[in-house]
Motif scaffolding. Structure first.
Motif, PDB file in Angstrom:
ATOM      1  N   THR A 194       0.864  -1.126   0.004  1.00  0.00           N
ATOM      2  CA  THR A 194      -0.076  -0.100   0.197  1.00  0.00           C
ATOM      3  C   THR A 194       0.834   1.281  -0.042  1.00  0.00           C
ATOM      4  N   VAL A 195       0.630   2.087  -0.777  1.00  0.00           N
ATOM      5  CA  VAL A 195       1.218   3.212  -1.040  1.00  0.00           C
ATOM      6  C   VAL A 195       0.334   4.380  -0.071  1.00  0.00           C
ATOM      7  N   MET A 196       0.981   5.236   0.771  1.00  0.00           N
ATOM      8  CA  MET A 196       0.168   6.214   1.110  1.00  0.00           C
ATOM      9  C   MET A 196       0.600   7.623   0.572  1.00  0.00           C
ATOM     10  N   GLU A 197      -0.602   8.382   0.103  1.00  0.00           N
ATOM     11  CA  GLU A 197      -0.049   9.680  -0.609  1.00  0.00           C
ATOM     12  C   GLU A 197      -0.703  10.830   0.211  1.00  0.00           C
ATOM     13  N   ASN A 198      -0.013  11.885   0.585  1.00  0.00           N
ATOM     14  CA  ASN A 198      -0.824  12.874   1.449  1.00  0.00           C
ATOM     15  C   ASN A 198      -1.558  13.952   0.314  1.00  0.00           C
ATOM     16  N   VAL A 199      -2.629  14.192   0.598  1.00  0.00           N
ATOM     17  CA  VAL A 199      -3.584  14.883  -0.220  1.00  0.00           C
ATOM     18  C   VAL A 199      -3.383  16.352   0.413  1.00  0.00           C
ATOM     19  N   LYS A 200      -3.543  16.300   1.877  1.00  0.00           N
ATOM     20  CA  LYS A 200      -3.481  17.570   2.518  1.00  0.00           C
ATOM     21  C   LYS A 200      -2.662  17.176   3.618  1.00  0.00           C
ATOM     22  N   HIS A 201      -1.936  17.911   4.087  1.00  0.00           N
ATOM     23  CA  HIS A 201      -1.149  18.035   5.449  1.00  0.00           C
ATOM     24  C   HIS A 201      -1.035  19.035   6.202  1.00  0.00           C
ATOM     25  N   PRO A 202      -1.215  19.075   7.590  1.00  0.00           N
ATOM     26  CA  PRO A 202      -1.420  20.417   8.312  1.00  0.00           C
ATOM     27  C   PRO A 202      -0.181  20.972   8.545  1.00  0.00           C
ATOM     28  N   PRO A 256     -15.465  20.620  19.043  1.00  0.00           N
ATOM     29  CA  PRO A 256     -14.743  21.161  19.817  1.00  0.00           C
ATOM     30  C   PRO A 256     -13.025  21.731  19.299  1.00  0.00           C
ATOM     31  N   ALA A 257     -12.644  22.637  19.266  1.00  0.00           N
ATOM     32  CA  ALA A 257     -11.299  23.020  18.728  1.00  0.00           C
ATOM     33  C   ALA A 257     -10.330  22.076  18.994  1.00  0.00           C
ATOM     34  N   ALA A 258     -10.030  21.603  20.317  1.00  0.00           N
ATOM     35  CA  ALA A 258      -9.140  20.585  20.676  1.00  0.00           C
ATOM     36  C   ALA A 258      -9.273  19.141  20.346  1.00  0.00           C
ATOM     37  N   LEU A 259     -10.663  18.707  19.913  1.00  0.00           N
ATOM     38  CA  LEU A 259     -10.954  17.409  19.352  1.00  0.00           C
ATOM     39  C   LEU A 259     -10.183  17.074  18.109  1.00  0.00           C
ATOM     40  N   HIS A 260      -9.577  15.872  18.128  1.00  0.00           N
ATOM     41  CA  HIS A 260      -9.117  15.195  16.744  1.00  0.00           C
ATOM     42  C   HIS A 260     -10.275  14.192  16.271  1.00  0.00           C
ATOM     43  N   MET A 294       6.878  27.853   9.874  1.00  0.00           N
ATOM     44  CA  MET A 294       7.063  27.077  11.005  1.00  0.00           C
ATOM     45  C   MET A 294       5.865  26.574  11.562  1.00  0.00           C
ATOM     46  N   PRO A 295       5.677  25.401  11.911  1.00  0.00           N
ATOM     47  CA  PRO A 295       4.547  24.875  13.085  1.00  0.00           C
ATOM     48  C   PRO A 295       4.579  25.764  14.314  1.00  0.00           C
ATOM     49  N   ARG A 296       3.353  26.142  14.545  1.00  0.00           N
ATOM     50  CA  ARG A 296       3.295  26.927  15.726  1.00  0.00           C
ATOM     51  C   ARG A 296       2.028  26.708  16.612  1.00  0.00           C
ATOM     52  N   GLN A 297       1.006  25.989  16.182  1.00  0.00           N
ATOM     53  CA  GLN A 297       0.035  25.701  17.278  1.00  0.00           C
ATOM     54  C   GLN A 297      -0.432  24.272  17.094  1.00  0.00           C
ATOM     55  N   THR A 298      -1.150  24.108  18.448  1.00  0.00           N
ATOM     56  CA  THR A 298      -1.709  22.592  18.543  1.00  0.00           C
ATOM     57  C   THR A 298      -3.276  22.665  18.471  1.00  0.00           C
ATOM     58  N   ARG A 299      -3.996  22.096  17.663  1.00  0.00           N
ATOM     59  CA  ARG A 299      -5.090  22.089  17.598  1.00  0.00           C
ATOM     60  C   ARG A 299      -5.999  20.797  17.214  1.00  0.00           C
ATOM     61  N   GLY A 300      -7.141  20.537  17.558  1.00  0.00           N
ATOM     62  CA  GLY A 300      -7.524  19.367  17.047  1.00  0.00           C
ATOM     63  C   GLY A 300      -7.679  19.243  15.725  1.00  0.00           C
ATOM     64  N   LEU A 301      -7.353  18.022  15.044  1.00  0.00           N
ATOM     65  CA  LEU A 301      -7.394  17.992  13.584  1.00  0.00           C
ATOM     66  C   LEU A 301      -8.481  17.248  13.007  1.00  0.00           C
ATOM     67  N   THR A 302      -9.157  17.520  11.981  1.00  0.00           N
ATOM     68  CA  THR A 302     -10.027  16.523  11.236  1.00  0.00           C
ATOM     69  C   THR A 302      -9.187  15.721   9.991  1.00  0.00           C
ATOM     70  N   ILE A 303      -9.380  14.467  10.123  1.00  0.00           N
ATOM     71  CA  ILE A 303      -8.073  13.665   9.505  1.00  0.00           C
ATOM     72  C   ILE A 303      -9.064  12.690   8.720  1.00  0.00           C
TER      73      ILE A 303
END
Lengths: 176, 176
Positions: free
Chosen positions: A155-163, B131-135, B1-10
């Motif tokens: 399985t090849v994992m491809e990013n579509v969006k990355h935070p 909620p903002a912190a929820l993944h 530069m990464p600078r915040q921690t927040r809940g992500l929608t994945i």
């Protein structure tokens, strides 16, 4: 029509997220089925306390981390290479033992990519020694074509969006 | 530069293996970090005893399966649709509660794909109530473009090789 059950060699590769994570999900399932599990993590530093190592410790899953972290200075490669080869020797012992249902070699592709191990020699060894019933999972970017050819499931994992692109830093439970 | 921690929608989508599995790997890590977890599995039959449901039960992870299995006869869709909407109502309650660090909506994309829920209404609801912190992790094939647009992290799993093509049947610990 599917008709046989046998140990699969599974490769998770590609530049996207989720290669190790999907392997951990298989581990989680296999633990639910009371399978005998062994994880050997290459490259990653032994000093890290990752969510997965904490979880594995609690669940009594055999887990070895044999890495020095990513090393970029060629003069510092020696210890990393020795550690990686030590990891492969351990992997060979565990694979050949027949005492496991599932073995994960995490980030193992880098050893092949960097030339620390010879891909053909590794695959010849697996052909000769991997028990037929053993599931073997190998993760990491840039899996060599010969490994992809050898594997049963790739399985090849491809990013579509990355935070990271959006300025969000790595966080516990998601990235590590 | 990464600078915040927040809940992500994945979102894990694509036709390849590993969408649910990678989500289970995140769950495994998050469990290692003592995060508060909830899983709602759509579509899959409540009657199944999967490796992951056994593992989750042992680990005390909150887990709901609200599905009738895949239904192909249009005359039989009614119960599946009701069950799916019941699952979404439960998901809304759990998401809005603020009592969780990570919630997995497994196979949720099918509810949008089949039109059992309105994608725009779901996303509007999430924008207002998550909620903002929820993944939040959502898995399944054919994630609608609006969901991909909404998500912070989207990984597409693509099969390069699959053992079904070679006559091997699904097996415990690997496929379920």
């Amino acid at each position: 029509m599917p008709r046989q059950t046998r140990g699969l060699t599974i490769v998770h590769t590609g530049n996207g997220k989720g290669k190790t994570t999907a392997a951990l999900g298989m581990l989680f399932r296999a633990w639910g089925h009371d399978q005998r599990l062994c994880v050997i993590q290459f490259i990653k530093s032994e000093k890290g306390r990752w969510g997965e190592t904490i979880a594995a410790e609690r669940l009594g899953i055999e887990w070895h981390t044999l890495g020095e972290g990513f090393v970029w200075n060629p003069d510092d490669m020696g210890p990393a290479i020795l550690k990686a080869r030590e990891g492969w020797a351990l992997a060979q012992e565990r694979i050949a033992s027949g005492a496991y249902d599932l073995i994960l070699l995490d980030e193992f592709t880098y050893l092949l990519k960097f030339g620390w191990l010879d891909t053909k020699a590794v695959l010849d060894w697996l052909r000769a020694h991997k028990p037929a019933a053993l599931h073997l999972i190998i993760t990491g970017r840039d899996a060599p074509p010969a490994l992809i050819e050898y594997a049963d499931l790739v399985t090849v994992m491809e990013n579509v969006k990355h935070p990271y692109e959006q300025g969000v830093r790595a966080q516990p439970g998601i990235e590590f």
